[in-house]
Design a protein around this motif. Structure first.
Motif, PDB file in Angstrom:
ATOM      1  N   TYR A 129       0.814  -1.222   0.000  1.00 54.58           N
ATOM      2  CA  TYR A 129       0.000   0.000   0.000  1.00 54.58           C
ATOM      3  C   TYR A 129       0.850   1.276   0.000  1.00 54.58           C
ATOM      4  O   TYR A 129       0.369   2.340   0.338  1.00 54.58           O
ATOM      5  N   GLY A 130       2.104   1.137  -0.414  1.00 55.11           N
ATOM      6  CA  GLY A 130       2.963   2.307  -0.513  1.00 55.11           C
ATOM      7  C   GLY A 130       2.583   3.160  -1.721  1.00 55.11           C
ATOM      8  O   GLY A 130       2.144   2.647  -2.754  1.00 55.11           O
ATOM      9  N   PHE A 131       2.729   4.484  -1.598  1.00 54.43           N
ATOM     10  CA  PHE A 131       2.410   5.380  -2.711  1.00 54.43           C
ATOM     11  C   PHE A 131       3.292   6.620  -2.627  1.00 54.43           C
ATOM     12  O   PHE A 131       3.718   7.030  -1.542  1.00 54.43           O
ATOM     13  N   HIS A 132       3.559   7.204  -3.783  1.00 53.76           N
ATOM     14  CA  HIS A 132       4.347   8.433  -3.858  1.00 53.76           C
ATOM     15  C   HIS A 132       3.639   9.512  -4.666  1.00 53.76           C
ATOM     16  O   HIS A 132       3.986  10.685  -4.562  1.00 53.76           O
ATOM     17  N   HIS A 133       2.677   9.096  -5.479  1.00 53.77           N
ATOM     18  CA  HIS A 133       1.978  10.033  -6.350  1.00 53.77           C
ATOM     19  C   HIS A 133       0.474   9.743  -6.345  1.00 53.77           C
ATOM     20  O   HIS A 133       0.047   8.664  -5.913  1.00 53.77           O
ATOM     21  N   GLY A 134      -0.284  10.683  -6.871  1.00 55.72           N
ATOM     22  CA  GLY A 134      -1.717  10.474  -6.995  1.00 55.72           C
ATOM     23  C   GLY A 134      -2.040   9.290  -7.887  1.00 55.72           C
ATOM     24  O   GLY A 134      -2.995   8.548  -7.622  1.00 55.72           O
ATOM     25  N   LYS A 135      -1.238   9.098  -8.923  1.00 55.92           N
ATOM     26  CA  LYS A 135      -1.486   7.974  -9.836  1.00 55.92           C
ATOM     27  C   LYS A 135      -1.348   6.634  -9.107  1.00 55.92           C
ATOM     28  O   LYS A 135      -2.024   5.657  -9.461  1.00 55.92           O
ATOM     29  N   ASP A 136      -0.493   6.599  -8.081  1.00 55.99           N
ATOM     30  CA  ASP A 136      -0.354   5.375  -7.285  1.00 55.99           C
ATOM     31  C   ASP A 136      -1.635   5.100  -6.501  1.00 55.99           C
ATOM     32  O   ASP A 136      -2.070   3.945  -6.388  1.00 55.99           O
ATOM     33  N   LEU A 137      -2.236   6.165  -5.956  1.00 57.27           N
ATOM     34  CA  LEU A 137      -3.502   5.999  -5.239  1.00 57.27           C
ATOM     35  C   LEU A 137      -4.576   5.456  -6.176  1.00 57.27           C
ATOM     36  O   LEU A 137      -5.370   4.586  -5.784  1.00 57.27           O
ATOM     37  N   CYS A 138      -4.610   5.975  -7.393  1.00 53.89           N
ATOM     38  CA  CYS A 138      -5.595   5.507  -8.378  1.00 53.89           C
ATOM     39  C   CYS A 138      -5.399   4.028  -8.677  1.00 53.89           C
ATOM     40  O   CYS A 138      -6.363   3.261  -8.743  1.00 53.89           O
ATOM     41  N   ALA A 182     -14.424  15.606  -0.301  1.00 57.10           N
ATOM     42  CA  ALA A 182     -14.974  14.975  -1.505  1.00 57.10           C
ATOM     43  C   ALA A 182     -15.203  13.475  -1.273  1.00 57.10           C
ATOM     44  O   ALA A 182     -16.251  12.931  -1.636  1.00 57.10           O
ATOM     45  N   GLU A 183     -14.209  12.804  -0.665  1.00 56.56           N
ATOM     46  CA  GLU A 183     -14.385  11.369  -0.408  1.00 56.56           C
ATOM     47  C   GLU A 183     -15.534  11.126   0.570  1.00 56.56           C
ATOM     48  O   GLU A 183     -16.337  10.197   0.377  1.00 56.56           O
ATOM     49  N   LEU A 184     -15.628  11.955   1.609  1.00 53.61           N
ATOM     50  CA  LEU A 184     -16.701  11.770   2.585  1.00 53.61           C
ATOM     51  C   LEU A 184     -18.079  11.989   1.952  1.00 53.61           C
ATOM     52  O   LEU A 184     -19.077  11.458   2.444  1.00 53.61           O
ATOM     53  N   CYS A 185     -18.102  12.751   0.865  1.00 56.40           N
ATOM     54  CA  CYS A 185     -19.363  12.985   0.156  1.00 56.40           C
ATOM     55  C   CYS A 185     -19.624  11.923  -0.914  1.00 56.40           C
ATOM     56  O   CYS A 185     -20.573  12.046  -1.700  1.00 56.40           O
ATOM     57  N   VAL A 227     -11.596   8.091  -6.181  1.00 55.22           N
ATOM     58  CA  VAL A 227     -10.254   8.638  -6.063  1.00 55.22           C
ATOM     59  C   VAL A 227      -9.963   9.705  -7.115  1.00 55.22           C
ATOM     60  O   VAL A 227      -9.281  10.702  -6.833  1.00 55.22           O
ATOM     61  N   SER A 228     -10.473   9.565  -8.319  1.00 58.45           N
ATOM     62  CA  SER A 228     -10.192  10.556  -9.360  1.00 58.45           C
ATOM     63  C   SER A 228     -10.815  11.906  -9.015  1.00 58.45           C
ATOM     64  O   SER A 228     -10.201  12.964  -9.235  1.00 58.45           O
ATOM     65  N   VAL A 229     -12.009  11.881  -8.448  1.00 57.65           N
ATOM     66  CA  VAL A 229     -12.679  13.117  -8.053  1.00 57.65           C
ATOM     67  C   VAL A 229     -11.981  13.734  -6.835  1.00 57.65           C
ATOM     68  O   VAL A 229     -11.834  14.959  -6.731  1.00 57.65           O
ATOM     69  N   VAL A 230     -11.547  12.887  -5.916  1.00 57.34           N
ATOM     70  CA  VAL A 230     -10.788  13.350  -4.750  1.00 57.34           C
ATOM     71  C   VAL A 230      -9.558  14.129  -5.200  1.00 57.34           C
ATOM     72  O   VAL A 230      -9.265  15.225  -4.701  1.00 57.34           O
ATOM     73  N   LEU A 231      -8.831  13.580  -6.168  1.00 55.35           N
ATOM     74  CA  LEU A 231      -7.611  14.227  -6.648  1.00 55.35           C
ATOM     75  C   LEU A 231      -7.917  15.485  -7.458  1.00 55.35           C
ATOM     76  O   LEU A 231      -7.137  16.448  -7.431  1.00 55.35           O
ATOM     77  N   ASP A 232      -9.031  15.500  -8.176  1.00 56.30           N
ATOM     78  CA  ASP A 232      -9.432  16.715  -8.884  1.00 56.30           C
ATOM     79  C   ASP A 232      -9.707  17.842  -7.894  1.00 56.30           C
ATOM     80  O   ASP A 232      -9.307  18.990  -8.110  1.00 56.30           O
ATOM     81  N   ALA A 233     -10.409  17.511  -6.814  1.00 52.42           N
ATOM     82  CA  ALA A 233     -10.708  18.518  -5.786  1.00 52.42           C
ATOM     83  C   ALA A 233      -9.415  19.070  -5.195  1.00 52.42           C
ATOM     84  O   ALA A 233      -9.253  20.286  -5.033  1.00 52.42           O
TER      85      ALA A 233
END
Length: 289
Positions: free
Chosen positions: A3-12, A184-187, A191-197
């Motif tokens: 579950y390691g990540f360094h960028h938004g693309k990793d979260l996606c 955004a996530e709570l609403c 993940v893509s919308v979260v990162l856009d926000a």
């Protein structure tokens, strides 16, 4: 690390692979890194939430700072004015709460640096005050704090979160991005919308300098937390409405890093430029010596 990540693309990528939201990615990442149990980490996050809520409450009392530059009470004034506010009662209360935390910090109160003391009012105001108005319980708000943490980690790894390194864009900008994505996530956003926000919140104040009067985390920091909270909610709503960030989150973070490097040192927390260099600010600084 799974579950390691360094960028938004990793979260996606992780979110698609595991079918989990950003908050869960961050929680599992913390479990992997710290080798602590889920329950331990959740308890610690809840303790942060308690401190955040208390800092809002205490910040809405009169708080005089030890040095006398700021006498407190601005958050109380705005809260009292909320029902007449042109931005609406709910938004005014969120903004007043953001100011309250930083006022409380200036009065030597206990706050959660999220991500820094200078930007500590934005995330609690947005998630706690806005969240409570939406009926979110503590468990859900804590989930939002994990989402915010993931966004903050990416910014810290690829750019900076300190005014001394990247200007106020790195402090209130990062805090607004964290709050926007978390809300955004709570609403219900993916993940893509979260990162856009988060990207839109960061873009909105790209290039903002750090110019504290007298070198103190008071002016203009307190009012910048106010605009940061409003920025976070606006950016969240834009993303939830289906509006995309033309520039992807990871590229926005890279751009912020470049802008911070290009900033003159006088505009990065040295109190030598910007508002700190105005005649009024200079007189105030002399009074503090």
């Amino acid at each position: 690390m799974r579950y390691g990540f360094h960028h938004g693309k990793d979260l996606c990528e992780i979110s698609r692979r595991e079918n989990i939201p950003v908050s869960e990615i961050m929680l599992r990442n913390e479990m992997e890194k710290s080798e602590r149990s889920r329950e331990e980490i959740l308890r610690e996050m809840h303790s942060n939430l308690v401190v955040m809520r208390e800092s809002i409450k205490k910040g809405l009392d009169e708080n005089e700072t030890p040095h006398g530059l700021f006498t407190g009470g601005d958050a109380v004034k705005l809260m009292s004015f909320a029902k007449q506010s042109s931005m609406g009662t709910d938004m005014a209360e969120v903004v007043a709460s953001a100011m309250a935390v930083v006022e409380f910090n200036a009065a030597m109160g206990k706050i959660v640096a999220a991500p820094t003391a200078g930007a500590s009012g934005i995330l609690p105001a947005v998630l706690i005050v806005c969240g409570e108005k939406k009926g979110f319980d503590d468990e859900k708000i804590c989930r939002g704090l994990f989402t915010a943490g993931a966004i903050g980690c990416i910014i810290a790894k690829n750019a900076c979160i300190a005014g001394a390194s990247g200007g106020c864009q790195a402090e209130t900008g990062s805090a607004a991005a964290m709050a926007a994505g978390a809300l955004a996530e709570l609403c219900g956003a993916d993940v893509s919308v979260v990162l856009d926000a988060a990207a839109m919140a960061l873009k909105n104040i790209m290039g903002l300098v750090c110019d504290p009067v007298g070198g103190l985390v008071e002016c203009p920091c307190i009012k910048r937390n106010a605009i940061g909270a409003a920025n976070a909610i606006l950016s969240c709503d834009l993303a939830l409405a289906g509006i995309k960030s033309l520039i992807p989150f990871d590229e926005v973070v890279e751009a912020m890093q470049r802008v911070g490097c290009q900033m003159h040192s006088d505009l990065k927390e040295t109190a030598r430029g910007g508002l700190a260099a105005t005649p009024t600010a200079q007189k105030l600084s002399e009074r503090l010596m």
